[in-house]
Design a protein around this motif. Structure first.
Motif, PDB file in Angstrom:
ATOM      1  N   ARG A 132       0.834  -1.210   0.000  1.00 44.17           N
ATOM      2  CA  ARG A 132       0.000   0.000   0.000  1.00 44.17           C
ATOM      3  C   ARG A 132       0.869   1.261   0.000  1.00 44.17           C
ATOM      4  O   ARG A 132       0.536   2.243  -0.666  1.00 44.17           O
ATOM      5  CB  ARG A 132      -0.938   0.017   1.203  1.00 44.17           C
ATOM      6  CG  ARG A 132      -2.163  -0.832   1.015  1.00 44.17           C
ATOM      7  CD  ARG A 132      -3.184  -0.604   2.139  1.00 44.17           C
ATOM      8  NE  ARG A 132      -4.323  -1.465   1.972  1.00 44.17           N
ATOM      9  CZ  ARG A 132      -4.567  -2.570   2.690  1.00 44.17           C
ATOM     10  NH1 ARG A 132      -3.739  -2.928   3.654  1.00 44.17           N
ATOM     11  NH2 ARG A 132      -5.628  -3.303   2.453  1.00 44.17           N
ATOM     12  N   GLY A 133       1.974   1.231   0.744  1.00 44.16           N
ATOM     13  CA  GLY A 133       2.872   2.381   0.776  1.00 44.16           C
ATOM     14  C   GLY A 133       3.442   2.693  -0.600  1.00 44.16           C
ATOM     15  O   GLY A 133       3.477   3.853  -1.024  1.00 44.16           O
ATOM     16  N   GLY A 134       3.881   1.669  -1.302  1.00 39.33           N
ATOM     17  CA  GLY A 134       4.401   1.862  -2.658  1.00 39.33           C
ATOM     18  C   GLY A 134       3.331   2.352  -3.609  1.00 39.33           C
ATOM     19  O   GLY A 134       3.556   3.251  -4.426  1.00 39.33           O
ATOM     20  N   MET A 135       2.145   1.786  -3.492  1.00 41.34           N
ATOM     21  CA  MET A 135       1.034   2.186  -4.351  1.00 41.34           C
ATOM     22  C   MET A 135       0.629   3.629  -4.064  1.00 41.34           C
ATOM     23  O   MET A 135       0.447   4.430  -4.973  1.00 41.34           O
ATOM     24  CB  MET A 135      -0.145   1.226  -4.135  1.00 41.34           C
ATOM     25  CG  MET A 135      -1.342   1.481  -5.041  1.00 41.34           C
ATOM     26  SD  MET A 135      -2.553   2.700  -4.460  1.00 41.34           S
ATOM     27  CE  MET A 135      -2.983   2.086  -2.868  1.00 41.34           C
ATOM     28  N   GLU A 136       0.512   3.984  -2.794  1.00 40.99           N
ATOM     29  CA  GLU A 136       0.134   5.359  -2.416  1.00 40.99           C
ATOM     30  C   GLU A 136       1.137   6.365  -2.979  1.00 40.99           C
ATOM     31  O   GLU A 136       0.750   7.402  -3.519  1.00 40.99           O
ATOM     32  CB  GLU A 136       0.074   5.506  -0.889  1.00 40.99           C
ATOM     33  CG  GLU A 136      -1.041   4.732  -0.224  1.00 40.99           C
ATOM     34  CD  GLU A 136      -2.361   5.477  -0.203  1.00 40.99           C
ATOM     35  OE1 GLU A 136      -2.373   6.680  -0.509  1.00 40.99           O
ATOM     36  OE2 GLU A 136      -3.368   4.829   0.116  1.00 40.99           O
TER      37      GLU A 136
END
Length: 190
Positions: A132-136
Protein backbone atom coordinates in the motif's frame (compact mmCIF):
# COMPACT_ATOMS: atom_id res chain seq x y z
CA UNK A 1 8.38 13.87 -32.86
CA UNK A 2 11.96 14.55 -31.98
CA UNK A 3 12.84 16.53 -28.88
CA UNK A 4 15.72 18.97 -28.83
CA UNK A 5 18.73 17.64 -27.01
CA UNK A 6 18.49 19.75 -23.90
CA UNK A 7 21.39 17.87 -22.35
CA UNK A 8 23.79 19.51 -24.78
CA UNK A 9 22.82 23.07 -23.88
CA UNK A 10 25.38 25.47 -22.54
CA UNK A 11 23.77 25.38 -19.09
CA UNK A 12 25.46 22.07 -18.41
CA UNK A 13 28.83 22.99 -19.91
CA UNK A 14 31.57 25.12 -18.37
CA UNK A 15 31.96 28.64 -19.78
CA UNK A 16 34.19 29.09 -22.83
CA UNK A 17 37.83 29.24 -21.86
CA UNK A 18 37.10 27.95 -18.35
CA UNK A 19 38.03 24.39 -19.26
CA UNK A 20 37.90 21.45 -16.92
CA UNK A 21 40.34 23.12 -14.56
CA UNK A 22 37.59 25.42 -13.26
CA UNK A 23 35.79 22.48 -11.66
CA UNK A 24 38.30 21.06 -9.26
CA UNK A 25 37.73 17.59 -7.81
CA UNK A 26 37.95 19.02 -4.29
CA UNK A 27 35.49 21.82 -5.03
CA UNK A 28 32.32 20.13 -3.78
CA UNK A 29 30.17 23.22 -4.28
CA UNK A 30 30.95 23.52 -8.00
CA UNK A 31 30.53 19.81 -8.57
CA UNK A 32 27.26 19.91 -6.63
CA UNK A 33 25.98 22.85 -8.68
CA UNK A 34 26.93 21.12 -11.92
CA UNK A 35 25.25 17.89 -10.79
CA UNK A 36 22.13 19.84 -9.86
CA UNK A 37 22.11 21.57 -13.25
CA UNK A 38 22.41 18.23 -15.03
CA UNK A 39 19.59 16.81 -12.89
CA UNK A 40 17.41 19.83 -13.66
CA UNK A 41 18.09 19.42 -17.37
CA UNK A 42 17.14 15.76 -17.26
CA UNK A 43 13.95 16.60 -15.33
CA UNK A 44 12.96 19.22 -17.90
CA UNK A 45 13.66 16.81 -20.75
CA UNK A 46 11.66 14.04 -19.07
CA UNK A 47 8.83 16.50 -18.40
CA UNK A 48 8.73 17.44 -22.07
CA UNK A 49 8.56 13.79 -23.06
CA UNK A 50 5.84 13.11 -20.48
CA UNK A 51 3.83 16.17 -21.51
CA UNK A 52 3.75 14.94 -25.10
CA UNK A 53 2.36 11.54 -24.15
CA UNK A 54 0.30 12.08 -21.00
CA UNK A 55 -2.55 13.77 -22.82
CA UNK A 56 -3.34 10.38 -24.36
CA UNK A 57 -2.42 7.95 -21.60
CA UNK A 58 -2.67 9.39 -18.08
CA UNK A 59 -3.47 5.99 -16.58
CA UNK A 60 -0.36 4.59 -18.23
CA UNK A 61 1.59 7.25 -16.33
CA UNK A 62 -0.27 6.32 -13.16
CA UNK A 63 0.53 2.66 -13.73
CA UNK A 64 4.20 3.40 -14.39
CA UNK A 65 4.64 5.50 -11.25
CA UNK A 66 2.72 3.01 -9.12
CA UNK A 67 4.80 0.09 -10.45
CA UNK A 68 8.04 2.05 -10.04
CA UNK A 69 7.27 2.74 -6.40
CA UNK A 70 6.05 -0.81 -5.80
CA UNK A 71 9.33 -2.05 -7.29
CA UNK A 72 11.21 0.21 -4.86
CA UNK A 73 9.10 -0.94 -1.91
CA UNK A 74 9.53 -4.62 -2.81
CA UNK A 75 13.21 -4.40 -3.78
CA UNK A 76 14.62 -5.28 -0.33
CA UNK A 77 12.73 -8.58 -0.31
CA UNK A 78 12.57 -9.42 -4.03
CA UNK A 79 15.34 -7.54 -5.84
CA UNK A 80 15.18 -5.03 -8.67
CA UNK A 81 12.16 -4.81 -10.96
CA UNK A 82 9.97 -7.13 -8.92
CA UNK A 83 7.00 -5.98 -10.98
CA UNK A 84 7.46 -5.41 -14.69
CA UNK A 85 5.58 -2.81 -16.68
CA UNK A 86 4.38 -4.65 -19.78
CA UNK A 87 3.66 -2.70 -22.95
CA UNK A 88 0.33 -2.52 -24.73
CA UNK A 89 -1.88 -3.19 -21.75
CA UNK A 90 -5.45 -2.22 -20.95
CA UNK A 91 -5.12 1.24 -19.44
CA UNK A 92 -8.72 1.58 -18.27
CA UNK A 93 -9.26 2.04 -14.52
CA UNK A 94 -10.31 -1.63 -14.22
CA UNK A 95 -7.35 -2.92 -16.23
CA UNK A 96 -4.81 -0.69 -14.49
CA UNK A 97 -6.14 -1.48 -11.00
CA UNK A 98 -6.28 -5.19 -11.78
CA UNK A 99 -2.65 -5.28 -12.85
CA UNK A 100 -1.48 -3.25 -9.88
CA UNK A 101 -3.30 -5.54 -7.43
CA UNK A 102 -2.41 -8.79 -9.18
CA UNK A 103 1.25 -8.00 -9.76
CA UNK A 104 1.90 -6.60 -6.30
CA UNK A 105 0.01 -9.25 -4.30
CA UNK A 106 1.65 -12.06 -6.30
CA UNK A 107 4.71 -11.62 -4.08
CA UNK A 108 2.90 -12.43 -0.85
CA UNK A 109 3.74 -16.14 -0.71
CA UNK A 110 7.41 -15.39 -1.24
CA UNK A 111 7.28 -12.60 1.36
CA UNK A 112 5.57 -14.96 3.82
CA UNK A 113 8.30 -17.55 3.21
CA UNK A 114 10.99 -14.97 3.93
CA UNK A 115 9.21 -13.99 7.16
CA UNK A 116 8.27 -17.45 8.40
CA UNK A 117 9.15 -16.44 11.96
CA UNK A 118 6.23 -14.00 11.98
CA UNK A 119 2.63 -14.80 12.79
CA UNK A 120 0.82 -15.23 9.43
CA UNK A 121 -1.55 -12.33 10.12
CA UNK A 122 1.38 -10.10 11.13
CA UNK A 123 3.25 -11.05 7.95
CA UNK A 124 0.12 -10.24 5.92
CA UNK A 125 -0.29 -6.87 7.63
CA UNK A 126 3.40 -5.98 7.13
CA UNK A 127 3.30 -7.05 3.47
CA UNK A 128 0.14 -5.05 2.81
CA UNK A 129 1.69 -2.01 4.52
CA UNK A 130 4.67 -2.24 2.13
CA UNK A 131 2.49 -2.72 -0.94
CA UNK A 132 0.00 0.00 0.00
CA UNK A 133 2.87 2.38 0.78
CA UNK A 134 4.40 1.86 -2.66
CA UNK A 135 1.03 2.19 -4.35
CA UNK A 136 0.13 5.36 -2.42
CA UNK A 137 3.45 6.95 -3.35
CA UNK A 138 2.94 6.04 -7.00
CA UNK A 139 -0.54 7.52 -7.12
CA UNK A 140 0.65 10.68 -5.36
CA UNK A 141 3.52 11.14 -7.82
CA UNK A 142 1.28 10.52 -10.83
CA UNK A 143 -1.25 13.07 -9.58
CA UNK A 144 1.52 15.64 -9.00
CA UNK A 145 2.94 15.11 -12.50
CA UNK A 146 -0.46 15.29 -14.18
CA UNK A 147 -1.43 18.33 -12.10
CA UNK A 148 1.83 20.04 -13.05
CA UNK A 149 1.03 19.36 -16.71
CA UNK A 150 -2.42 20.88 -16.12
CA UNK A 151 -4.23 17.71 -17.26
CA UNK A 152 -5.48 16.45 -13.89
CA UNK A 153 -9.11 17.30 -14.46
CA UNK A 154 -12.34 15.87 -15.82
CA UNK A 155 -12.18 12.27 -17.04
CA UNK A 156 -8.48 11.96 -16.25
CA UNK A 157 -8.96 12.88 -12.58
CA UNK A 158 -12.08 10.72 -12.40
CA UNK A 159 -10.29 7.71 -13.91
CA UNK A 160 -7.40 8.06 -11.48
CA UNK A 161 -9.80 8.28 -8.53
CA UNK A 162 -11.72 5.24 -9.81
CA UNK A 163 -8.47 3.31 -10.31
CA UNK A 164 -7.38 4.18 -6.77
CA UNK A 165 -10.71 2.98 -5.33
CA UNK A 166 -10.48 -0.27 -7.31
CA UNK A 167 -6.91 -0.88 -6.12
CA UNK A 168 -7.91 -0.28 -2.49
CA UNK A 169 -10.89 -2.63 -2.88
CA UNK A 170 -8.64 -5.22 -4.52
CA UNK A 171 -6.15 -4.98 -1.67
CA UNK A 172 -8.95 -5.26 0.92
CA UNK A 173 -10.35 -8.33 -0.85
CA UNK A 174 -6.90 -9.91 -1.07
CA UNK A 175 -6.20 -9.21 2.59
CA UNK A 176 -9.56 -10.66 3.66
CA UNK A 177 -8.92 -13.79 1.60
CA UNK A 178 -5.49 -14.31 3.19
CA UNK A 179 -6.37 -13.74 6.85
CA UNK A 180 -6.35 -16.72 9.15
CA UNK A 181 -9.86 -17.86 9.96
CA UNK A 182 -10.93 -16.70 13.40
CA UNK A 183 -12.41 -19.39 15.68
CA UNK A 184 -16.10 -18.82 16.09
CA UNK A 185 -17.26 -18.48 19.65
CA UNK A 186 -20.90 -19.31 19.98
CA UNK A 187 -23.11 -18.09 22.79
CA UNK A 188 -24.27 -21.68 23.32
CA UNK A 189 -20.87 -22.83 24.64
CA UNK A 190 -21.00 -20.52 27.62
Amino acid sequence: MSLPNIGSSTAAKPAEGAGAASVKPDNKVSASVEAKNLLNISIVQASLEVSLSTQNEPLALLYKTAITNLNEALQPQFGENAIQNAAGQDNTPDGTAGRIVTLSTAFFESYKGQHSDEDPDTALKNFMDIVRGGMEKGFEEAREILDGLKVLQGDIAGNIDKTYELVMKGYADFEASQKSPQPEESAESE
